[in-house]
Design a protein around this motif. Structure first.
Motif, mmCIF file in Angstrom:
data_model
loop_
_atom_site.group_PDB
_atom_site.id
_atom_site.type_symbol
_atom_site.label_atom_id
_atom_site.label_comp_id
_atom_site.label_asym_id
_atom_site.label_seq_id
_atom_site.Cartn_x
_atom_site.Cartn_y
_atom_site.Cartn_z
ATOM 1 N N ASP A 1 -8.962 -1.220 -5.338
ATOM 2 C CA ASP A 1 -7.280 -0.944 -5.526
ATOM 3 C C ASP A 1 -6.967 0.469 -4.762
ATOM 4 O O ASP A 1 -5.867 0.847 -4.921
ATOM 5 N N TRP A 2 -7.841 0.914 -4.003
ATOM 6 C CA TRP A 2 -7.737 2.107 -3.406
ATOM 7 C C TRP A 2 -8.596 2.242 -2.360
ATOM 8 O O TRP A 2 -9.700 1.563 -2.307
ATOM 9 N N ASP B 1 -2.550 -2.644 -3.256
ATOM 10 C CA ASP B 1 -2.446 -3.787 -4.094
ATOM 11 C C ASP B 1 -2.543 -5.239 -3.332
ATOM 12 O O ASP B 1 -1.379 -5.786 -3.058
ATOM 13 N N GLN C 1 -5.252 6.154 -0.146
ATOM 14 C CA GLN C 1 -4.120 5.220 -0.492
ATOM 15 C C GLN C 1 -4.392 4.210 -1.703
ATOM 16 O O GLN C 1 -5.448 3.724 -2.059
ATOM 17 N N TYR C 2 -3.381 3.753 -2.387
ATOM 18 C CA TYR C 2 -3.200 2.684 -3.492
ATOM 19 C C TYR C 2 -3.024 1.415 -2.634
ATOM 20 O O TYR C 2 -2.209 1.121 -1.756
ATOM 21 N N GLY D 1 0.504 6.008 -0.491
ATOM 22 C CA GLY D 1 -0.434 7.029 -0.519
ATOM 23 C C GLY D 1 0.265 8.439 -0.001
ATOM 24 O O GLY D 1 1.321 8.511 0.447
ATOM 25 N N ILE E 1 0.894 -1.196 0.088
ATOM 26 C CA ILE E 1 -0.095 -0.225 -0.061
ATOM 27 C C ILE E 1 0.937 1.323 0.066
ATOM 28 O O ILE E 1 2.051 1.209 0.496
#
Length: 218
Positions: free
Chosen positions: A130-131, A105, A102-103, A81, A79
């Motif tokens: 994905d976020w 994955d 936040q991204y 961001g 993660i």
């Protein structure tokens, strides 16, 4: 005669004393030099706005138990961001508000199979968001340039909303630069799919490190 001599000596003594006093007044005064002025050391404060970035690891707990063929092995990953916030210090106590995006994955990814009322196989794909983002209050205790805090508030991702709670440790290396280690637990509740009869709720944990640039100074 004797009286005149005594008078002359007295006049001479008075004149000499007057001249000595005048000469002494013209001499520079001998006094101790003024003490140097030393400014008080500045007091560090956490009060002020800040912006920063973060990165870490997240892992999910998938609640979609009704889908037996879903691939739940991919439940952890990176993660990263950015965050923005404001602190206000009152004595040793610090309160504030922080928002981040936040991204992520990590999470559920896989293929599921269902059959309709006629026995036909319906195929689809499950993919997690994905976020995600949070808006949280922070409250803690400062020990000089170290801050221990708890945090909690609102969480969101795509069409899901929920809550989050956690805590962390932040340390200011300079007037403007601080680093933190933080852990969060996030619970999101999305709309359930009644057609396939499964629960879209998801809970996950986050551990991340961050770097903040603080606009407040000493």
């Amino acid at each position: 005669m004797k009286t005149r001599i005594l008078g002359l000596l007295a006049a001479t003594a008075i004149s000499t004393a007057a001249i000595s006093a005048a000469s002494a007044a013209d001499l520079p005064m001998r006094s101790a030099p003024p003490a140097p002025i030393i400014a008080a050391a500045p007091i560090f404060t956490w009060t002020g706005f800040y912006v920063g970035v973060n990165a870490g690891y997240g892992w999910s707990e998938d609640d979609n138990d009704a889908i037996d063929l879903a691939d739940d092995d991919n439940d952890g990953g990176f993660i990263g961001g950015a965050q923005v916030g404001y602190n206000y210090q009152i004595g040793s106590f610090v309160v504030g508000l922080e928002g981040d995006i936040q991204y992520a994955d990590f999470g559920r990814e896989g293929v599921f199979n269902f059959t309709d009322e006629n026995g036909n196989i319906l195929e689809g794909e499950l993919e997690s968001s994905d976020w995600f983002g949070t808006v949280r209050a922070r409250a803690g205790v400062a020990f000089g340039q170290a801050l221990i805090y708890a945090t909690g508030g609102f969480a969101f991702a795509d069409d899901a909303t929920g809550w989050t709670v956690g805590g962390g440790l932040e340390y200011a290396f300079t007037n403007n630069l601080s680093a933190k280690i933080e852990g969060l637990y996030v619970s999101l509740d999305a709309d359930n799919d009644d057609g396939f009869d499964f629960d879209n709720d998801v809970d996950f944990g986050v551990v991340r490190a961050g770097l903040n640039f603080r606009f407040g100074t000493y």
